[in-house]
Design a protein around this motif. Structure first.
Motif, mmCIF file in Angstrom:
data_model
loop_
_atom_site.group_PDB
_atom_site.id
_atom_site.type_symbol
_atom_site.label_atom_id
_atom_site.label_comp_id
_atom_site.label_asym_id
_atom_site.label_seq_id
_atom_site.Cartn_x
_atom_site.Cartn_y
_atom_site.Cartn_z
ATOM 1 N N LEU A 225 0.941 -1.283 0.002
ATOM 2 C CA LEU A 225 -0.045 0.014 0.080
ATOM 3 C C LEU A 225 0.997 1.208 0.068
ATOM 4 N N ILE A 226 1.967 1.162 0.785
ATOM 5 C CA ILE A 226 2.795 2.517 0.661
ATOM 6 C C ILE A 226 3.686 2.662 -0.352
ATOM 7 N N GLY A 227 3.845 1.533 -1.391
ATOM 8 C CA GLY A 227 4.618 1.846 -2.287
ATOM 9 C C GLY A 227 5.772 0.776 -2.571
ATOM 10 N N ASN A 228 5.866 -0.222 -1.653
ATOM 11 C CA ASN A 228 6.927 -1.379 -1.959
ATOM 12 C C ASN A 228 6.449 -2.351 -2.983
ATOM 13 N N LYS A 229 6.930 -2.227 -4.084
ATOM 14 C CA LYS A 229 6.279 -3.197 -5.259
ATOM 15 C C LYS A 229 7.037 -4.608 -5.074
ATOM 16 N N GLU A 230 8.086 -4.535 -4.584
ATOM 17 C CA GLU A 230 8.966 -5.950 -4.553
ATOM 18 C C GLU A 230 8.718 -6.941 -3.517
ATOM 19 N N VAL A 231 7.974 -6.406 -2.322
ATOM 20 C CA VAL A 231 7.836 -7.466 -1.440
ATOM 21 C C VAL A 231 6.752 -8.672 -1.688
ATOM 22 N N LYS A 232 7.253 -9.879 -1.333
ATOM 23 C CA LYS A 232 6.467 -10.932 -1.553
ATOM 24 C C LYS A 232 6.069 -11.503 -0.383
ATOM 25 N N ARG A 233 6.975 -11.707 0.613
ATOM 26 C CA ARG A 233 6.647 -12.353 1.794
ATOM 27 C C ARG A 233 7.521 -11.575 2.927
ATOM 28 N N VAL A 234 6.736 -11.742 4.209
ATOM 29 C CA VAL A 234 7.567 -11.165 5.401
ATOM 30 C C VAL A 234 7.452 -12.045 6.438
ATOM 31 N N ASN A 235 8.781 -12.600 7.108
ATOM 32 C CA ASN A 235 8.892 -13.223 7.870
ATOM 33 C C ASN A 235 9.506 -12.525 9.321
ATOM 34 N N CYS A 236 9.407 -13.337 10.319
ATOM 35 C CA CYS A 236 10.010 -12.796 11.371
ATOM 36 C C CYS A 236 11.413 -13.549 12.001
ATOM 37 N N THR A 237 12.283 -12.713 12.513
ATOM 38 C CA THR A 237 13.486 -13.185 12.883
ATOM 39 C C THR A 237 13.553 -13.079 14.561
ATOM 40 N N VAL A 238 14.213 -14.015 15.042
ATOM 41 C CA VAL A 238 14.340 -14.133 16.489
ATOM 42 C C VAL A 238 15.784 -14.542 16.833
ATOM 43 N N GLY A 239 16.343 -13.978 17.798
ATOM 44 C CA GLY A 239 17.471 -14.556 18.514
ATOM 45 C C GLY A 239 17.312 -14.239 20.091
ATOM 46 N N ALA A 240 17.162 -15.572 20.529
ATOM 47 C CA ALA A 240 17.095 -15.527 21.877
ATOM 48 C C ALA A 240 18.231 -15.903 22.950
ATOM 49 N N GLU A 241 18.654 -14.601 23.625
ATOM 50 C CA GLU A 241 19.825 -14.950 24.389
ATOM 51 C C GLU A 241 19.304 -15.532 25.687
ATOM 52 N N GLN A 242 20.003 -16.543 26.203
ATOM 53 C CA GLN A 242 19.641 -17.483 27.223
ATOM 54 C C GLN A 242 20.484 -17.451 28.398
ATOM 55 N N GLU A 243 19.983 -17.246 29.626
ATOM 56 C CA GLU A 243 20.687 -17.429 30.627
ATOM 57 C C GLU A 243 20.545 -18.654 31.410
ATOM 58 N N PHE A 359 18.070 -19.100 43.113
ATOM 59 C CA PHE A 359 18.744 -18.727 44.291
ATOM 60 C C PHE A 359 18.377 -17.243 44.657
ATOM 61 N N SER A 360 17.298 -17.324 45.717
ATOM 62 C CA SER A 360 17.028 -15.978 45.985
ATOM 63 C C SER A 360 18.279 -15.078 46.802
ATOM 64 N N GLY A 361 18.134 -13.791 46.453
ATOM 65 C CA GLY A 361 19.289 -12.950 46.932
ATOM 66 C C GLY A 361 20.329 -12.579 45.987
ATOM 67 N N VAL A 362 20.414 -13.506 44.696
ATOM 68 C CA VAL A 362 21.154 -12.947 43.540
ATOM 69 C C VAL A 362 20.101 -12.800 42.291
ATOM 70 N N ASN A 363 20.663 -12.442 41.367
ATOM 71 C CA ASN A 363 20.052 -12.109 40.290
ATOM 72 C C ASN A 363 19.295 -13.586 39.648
ATOM 73 N N GLY A 364 18.085 -13.310 38.967
ATOM 74 C CA GLY A 364 17.474 -14.457 38.232
ATOM 75 C C GLY A 364 17.826 -14.473 36.927
ATOM 76 N N SER A 365 17.160 -15.454 36.124
ATOM 77 C CA SER A 365 17.679 -15.612 34.846
ATOM 78 C C SER A 365 16.374 -15.497 34.003
ATOM 79 N N GLY A 366 16.882 -14.651 32.773
ATOM 80 C CA GLY A 366 15.887 -14.354 31.682
ATOM 81 C C GLY A 366 16.297 -15.011 30.387
ATOM 82 N N LYS A 367 15.413 -14.566 29.359
ATOM 83 C CA LYS A 367 15.757 -15.177 28.065
ATOM 84 C C LYS A 367 15.349 -14.027 27.081
#
Ligand code: ADP
Ligand code: MG
Length: 756
Positions: A225-243, A359-367
């Motif tokens: 709609l906004i003028g990108n004539k080439e685009v055929k497909r859009v996918n999603c990219t993900v990089g998960a940092e793991q603690e 372990f409570s009292g020190v940092n926890g882990s995320g992703k």
């Protein structure tokens, strides 16, 4: 009395308990450990030689498949075209030959049930014995494409009635098949989705794939709609940092709480925690580095592109990050990575803990879930461009994401709600439970200028706003400009969703993210289309819609300290939801607006969503229930006896001393004993209370398991059981600091987190 005896007598050190002996033995075991060698020798082979050697990837397929089949598969992978069933037999046969040549004996459909783990049921390739008594090994297209595991015991949240308990697995060709190695052989694993007979999604993968379709459709529509004539497909990219944390296996084995709950239910804060700030990015200890390299080699073989390794903030805490991939593969690879880490740790005499707060009292882990979108040419849609047109597209996409997080922040919050993550969100280390977006100073200036409508005020930046005139300012990407307190931070060319828990599958939060952004893309498209209808040209329409949308959603933007009290007050003024815990957050999944959203974009039907709501609530209840039972059990059978033992020995020592040294004043020692007695009494009282609450909880279980019932039970666990558990823990941790060390039965944090 000799000096030596006197030295020991005060606390009755003369003998310790078998438990405490085991603790000492664990320490000695750890002292004797050596770094373990890995099976791959990088002086003899290279990373590129082993990378993907256990994956049925494109290069293998190109070699082994007839050209037309290979091409059809590529169209399936790149453009989502369905694969003709006639090709399945050919693919299956090639896959089997490849797997057998590499030493596989079995295959399995590998899927992601709602447990949040992965599931596998192995079948051998052996179909029947031949007439001459020999074996026939077979793998047909039918076996590749569909499986029918008797999978009636997976949670379905009530979606599947027992008479149709069977679930069906279906091949997902977009994630490559791989060989899982174990000590005695290899198994061909085929990534699949998992559905009921009626087609209901019983897994985490199906909705993710549907959300990717929705995101693709809405984004391509908007870009065109906004003028990108080439685009055929859009996918999603993900990089998960793991603690994760690493603990020596000898300690782990002496901690029933780590074994059964993945976290320490007891343990006083160590005198040395993380305050020295000496662990983060510190030099990696030899044994740990040997483990890391081994995991990397195993990941390479599976085609999991792990890239970075470092020590994290808490002692014994580490992080690994891969190179980003398309999100469905990234989801599979994160699950595989965790599996590889768990297995490899054992080989090294270690245990890998993915719990959000071991372990409570020190940092926890995320992703940290790094997320962006890319078109079929590989262009990152969140990369500020070098041409005016690219910049216009960037601003439109950015605006849609901002609106999505503002409109559905509560849903995003709900997508990462779990008993484990409750320990993290809102504590002073992870992002708070309030969703907001960090854009950084430069991009904020761009947004503010658009909002102000005054293009000239910011010079270069201002010019961008004439959509199509100039370039965007260089956006900083280096580490120093990061806001580590923000739950959803723009980091130069992607967003980093930092609130995901370390043990969670990233499938569901990404499903939610894709769906809310798809809805927002749809909204922006419609708004632009209606402006165009009124006679505006495309650029003017885009400018108007972007400006209005940013104004409407500005409240979600926040660059400051997300931990501060000021922000919590400000967020409340802005009307941003603050769903502090799992039980507050999960009911979002049951709101009409959310049901409509998932339904409209064909990601989840109402009953499928409802089942996830129920499974999440049930999982919360079960987790707290297990933790409370174990808390009571450890306190009653391990901690209380140790404390009583100490009390007795102390009393005996005082009495003996008094008798020996007639008339000596032992008031201080008697005070100490009295104090110990009081604390033990408190433990007994709190323990009785906990056991009482657990009993009450059991009665709750017998109610009907309807919607309101699950929520009511979850509230009971949160409001009654957790505080009762906390009380038992607090007094037990207090006792740890006074009971004779030689009698203390559980390995202490100061050992587990420091001694490798
Ligand atoms: P940092 O380590 O400073 O956070 P990185 O650039 O190394 O920054 O990114 C961290 C994670 O983000 C890595 O897993 C990386 O592959 C991933 N990442 C980078 N670019 C993208 C992108 N366009 N989409 C998704 N993830 C990305
Ligand atoms: Mg990062």
């Amino acid at each position: 009395m000799t000096v030596k005896e006197r030295g020991n007598s005060m606390t009755g050190r003369s003998s310790s308990s078998p438990h405490a002996d085991a603790r000492g033995a664990a320490k000695r075991t750890v002292q004797g450990r050596e770094p373990v060698q890995m099976s791959v020798d990088f002086t003899k082979t290279t990373v590129s030689e082993i990378f993907g050697q256990n994956v049925f990837n494109r290069s293998v397929m190109r070699k082994l498949l007839p050209k037309h089949v290979y091409k059809a598969l590529v169209r399936c992978l790149d453009f989502g075209e369905a694969l003709h069933p006639s090709m399945a037999d050919i693919v299956a046969n090639a896959m089997k030959d490849w797997a057998l040549a590499k030493g596989a004996t079995h295959f399995t459909h590998w899927f992601h049930p709602l447990t949040g783990l992965t599931a596998e049921k192995h079948d051998s390739f052996l179909t029947s014995s031949a007439d001459d008594g020999g074996a026939i090994l077979e793998f047909s297209g039918k076996l590749l494409v569909q499986g029918e595991p008797d999978a009636s015991s997976f949670p379905s949240g009530g979606i599947r009635s027992t008479f149709e308990a069977r679930g069906y697995t279906g091949w997902d060709p977009t994630s490559p098949a791989f060989l899982m190695e174990s000590t005695n052989g290899k198994t061909l694993c085929i990534p699949t989705v998992f559905c009921s007979y009626s087609g209901h999604a019983l897994d985490k993968k199906t909705p993710l794939l549907r959300s990717l379709e929705a995101l693709n459709k809405q984004t391509v529509h908007l870009l065109k709609l906004i003028g990108n004539k080439e685009v055929k497909r859009v996918n999603c990219t993900v990089g998960a940092e793991q603690e994760y944390f690493l603990i020596d296996e000898a300690y782990y084995m002496s901690r029933p709480d780590l074994i059964n709950c993945g976290r320490a239910l007891f343990g006083a804060k160590p005198p040395r925690g993380q305050e020295m700030e000496d662990h983060y990015w510190g030099s990696i200890k030899e044994r740990v580095l040997a483990f890391m390299m081994d995991t990397e080699a195993e990941c390479y073989k599976l085609g999991v592109p792990v890239k970075t390794r470092h020590n994290e903030v808490a002692p014994a805490q580490f992080e690994v990050a891969p190179v980003f991939e398309y999100s469905n593969v990234a989801v599979d690879h994160n699950m595989l990575l965790m599996e590889v880490f768990r297995k490899t740790a054992q080989k090294h005499g270690l245990r890998c803990l993915f719990h959000e707060k071991p372990f409570s009292g020190v940092n926890g882990s995320g992703k940290h879930n790094n997320w962006s979108m890319a078109d079929d040419q590989g262009n990152n849609l969140l990369e500020p461009g070098t041409t005016p047109h690219e910049n216009l597209q960037f601003l439109v996409v950015l605006t849609a994401v901002i609106r999505a997080i503002n409109k559905y922040g509560h849903l995003l919050r709900a997508s990462i709600a779990s008993a484990g993550n409750d320990h993290r969100l809102g504590a002073n280390e992870a992002p708070p439970a309030i969703m907001s977006i960090y854009l950084g100073d430069k991009l904020t200036a761009v947004v503010q200028t658009i909002i102000s409508g005054k293009k000239e005020i910011l010079g270069e930046i201002g010019k961008v706003l004439q959509f199509g005139v100039s370039t965007l300012p260089d956006l900083p990407r280096d580490d120093s400009d990061r806001n580590r307190t923000s739950p959803f931070a723009f980091t130069g060319n992607k967003f980093e969703f930092r609130a995901v828990g370390s043990s969670q599958s990233i499938a569901w939060p990404n499903t939610v993210l894709n769906t809310i952004v798809a809805e927002s893309m749809d909204y922006v498209s419609s708004a632009i289309a209606s402006e165009i209808k009124t006679g505006l040209d495309v650029n003017a329409a885009v400018e108007k819609v972007v400006r209005k949308t940013l104004i409407d959603n500005e409240r979600i933007l926040f660059n400051g300290d997300n931990y501060s009290k000021v922000w919590h007050e400000e967020a409340e003024r802005r009307g941003l939801p603050n769903l502090k815990n799992c039980v507050d957050a999960l009911p979002v999944l049951n709101e009409q607006e959310v049901k409509d959203l998932f339904n409209k974009y064909s990601v989840l039907q109402e009953d499928e969503l409802f089942s996830r709501y129920n499974v999440n609530l049930e999982s919360y209840c079960k987790t707290i229930n297990i933790e409370s039972l174990l808390t009571a059990n450890i306190a009653r059978t391990i901690i209380l006896p140790a404390a009583l033992d100490n009390q007795l020995k102390l009393a005996q020592t005082i009495a003996t001393t008094k008798a020996a040294l007639n008339g000596i004043n032992l008031a201080e020692q008697e005070n100490f004993l009295k104090h110990l007695c009081d604390e033990i009494t408190t433990l007994q009282i709190d323990l009785d209370k906990l056991e009482g609450v657990i009993k009450e909880g059991k009665q709750e279980e017998h109610g009907e398991h309807g919607e309101s019932d699950n929520l009511r039970r979850a509230k009971f666990y949160q409001e009654q059981v957790i505080p009762a558990m906390d009380a038992v823990r607090n007094i037990s941790d207090q006792l740890e600091t006074v009971v004779d060390d030689a009698l203390w039965p559980l390995p202490k944090f100061r050992e587990m987190l420091y001694i490798y």
